[in-house]
Design an enzyme around this catalytic site. Structure first.
Site, PDB file in Angstrom:
ATOM      1  N   GLU A   1      -3.103  -9.984   4.304  1.00 50.19           N
ATOM      2  CA  GLU A   1      -3.816  -9.391   5.998  1.00 50.19           C
ATOM      3  C   GLU A   1      -5.232 -10.564   5.280  1.00 50.19           C
ATOM      4  OE1 GLU A   1      -2.756  -5.550   4.148  1.00 50.19           O
ATOM      5  OE2 GLU A   1      -3.066  -7.430   3.515  1.00 50.19           O
TER       6      GLU A   1
ATOM      7  N   GLU B   1       0.976  -1.133  -0.229  1.00 48.20           N
ATOM      8  CA  GLU B   1       0.002   0.046  -0.227  1.00 48.20           C
ATOM      9  C   GLU B   1       0.681   1.064  -0.131  1.00 48.20           C
ATOM     10  OE1 GLU B   1      -4.003  -2.027   2.417  1.00 48.20           O
ATOM     11  OE2 GLU B   1      -1.891  -1.214   3.537  1.00 48.20           O
TER      12      GLU B   1
END
Length: 259
Positions: free
Chosen positions: A134, A114
């Site tokens: 995640e 990210e």
């Protein structure tokens, strides 16, 4: 005292921002997020900086968020103090006035990917792997993994990383459009410097405005981009100078429609 785990150095028109927590694979905690935010302000304030290189120290670009930093947080604190704050800081990086080049010296996972996605250009060494793991921890990407990454790379490739847990090599990531170039191990900083020199040789005002225009066209930060462009244009007009003068002199403005 400045947090030395986020360093920013300057070499003429090039700023180099380094995530420096190699013993934890450059995983972020709250202090590092705050330091990244401050480093963005420092870069933005130096008007002679035309391009920024973002990289990691050691063998990783960034492993994302440090599980020990967020694992024990209560849900409300996790949502506000970790996810929303981190999202805001990464948005700050993505909307810097100058182009940002991510030099992936090692793996970029979860929040590390990210972070890389907030850059305008991504260069990676051939041994690099990227992914969004995640959901294997029972959580979701929180620092724009399902937002900016979808806008920039497309929904399907993000589905494969988030839902399927797929990891991509540097070569695979380039083929999918996730990174822009692959270089030999140990060569990414020189490649980034070479690319930065190319960028720095172009018109700085044109670079800044072009970045805003691209953000607007892609739907990212659309309102701010349009208002910034409009404000830059208006700031150069004779009408604005007249309006400010009239206010200072406590009189009615006499606008002439001067651009």
């Amino acid at each position: 005292m400045a947090d030395e785990r986020i360093r920013i150095d300057f070499d003429g028109p090039i700023a180099i921002m380094t995530v420096a927590r190699p013993e934890k694979l450059n995983a972020f905690d709250i202090g590092m997020l705050k330091a990244l935010d401050a480093a963005c302000d420092t870069a933005e304030a130096k008007r002679d900086v035309r391009v920024l290189i973002l990289t990691g120290e050691g063998k990783a670009f960034s492993a994302g968020g440090d599980i020990k930093a967020w694992g024990g947080m209560e849900p409300v604190a996790f949502g506000h103090d970790w996810v929303r704050f981190g999202h805001r800081v990464f948005e700050r990086l993505a909307t810097l006035r100058m182009p940002v080049i991510a030099a992936l010296n090692g793996h970029a996972l979860g929040g590390g990917l990210e972070l890389a996605a907030a850059a305008d250009i991504r260069l990676a060494e051939k041994q690099v792997k990227i992914g969004l793991p995640e959901t294997s921890l029972g959580m979701v990407p929180g620092w724009s993994g399902t937002q900016r990454l979808v806008a920039r790379f497309g929904a399907q490739i993000v589905r494969r990383m988030v839902l399927g847990g797929e990891m991509f090599s540097a070569a695979e990531a380039k083929a999918e459009g996730l990174i822009d170039a692959v270089v030999e191990t140990g060569a990414v900083m020189q490649a980034a410097r070479d690319y930065a020199a190319r960028v720095a040789g172009r018109g700085p005002a044109a670079l800044e405005i072009s970045k805003l225009m691209i953000a607007s066209a892609s739907g990212e930060d659309k309102g701010a981009a349009v208002e910034a462009l409009g404000s830059i244009l208006v700031a150069k007009t004779g009408d604005l100078k007249e309006g400010v003068a009239a206010f200072s002199e406590k009189r009615e403005a006499r606008f002439k429609g001067e651009w």
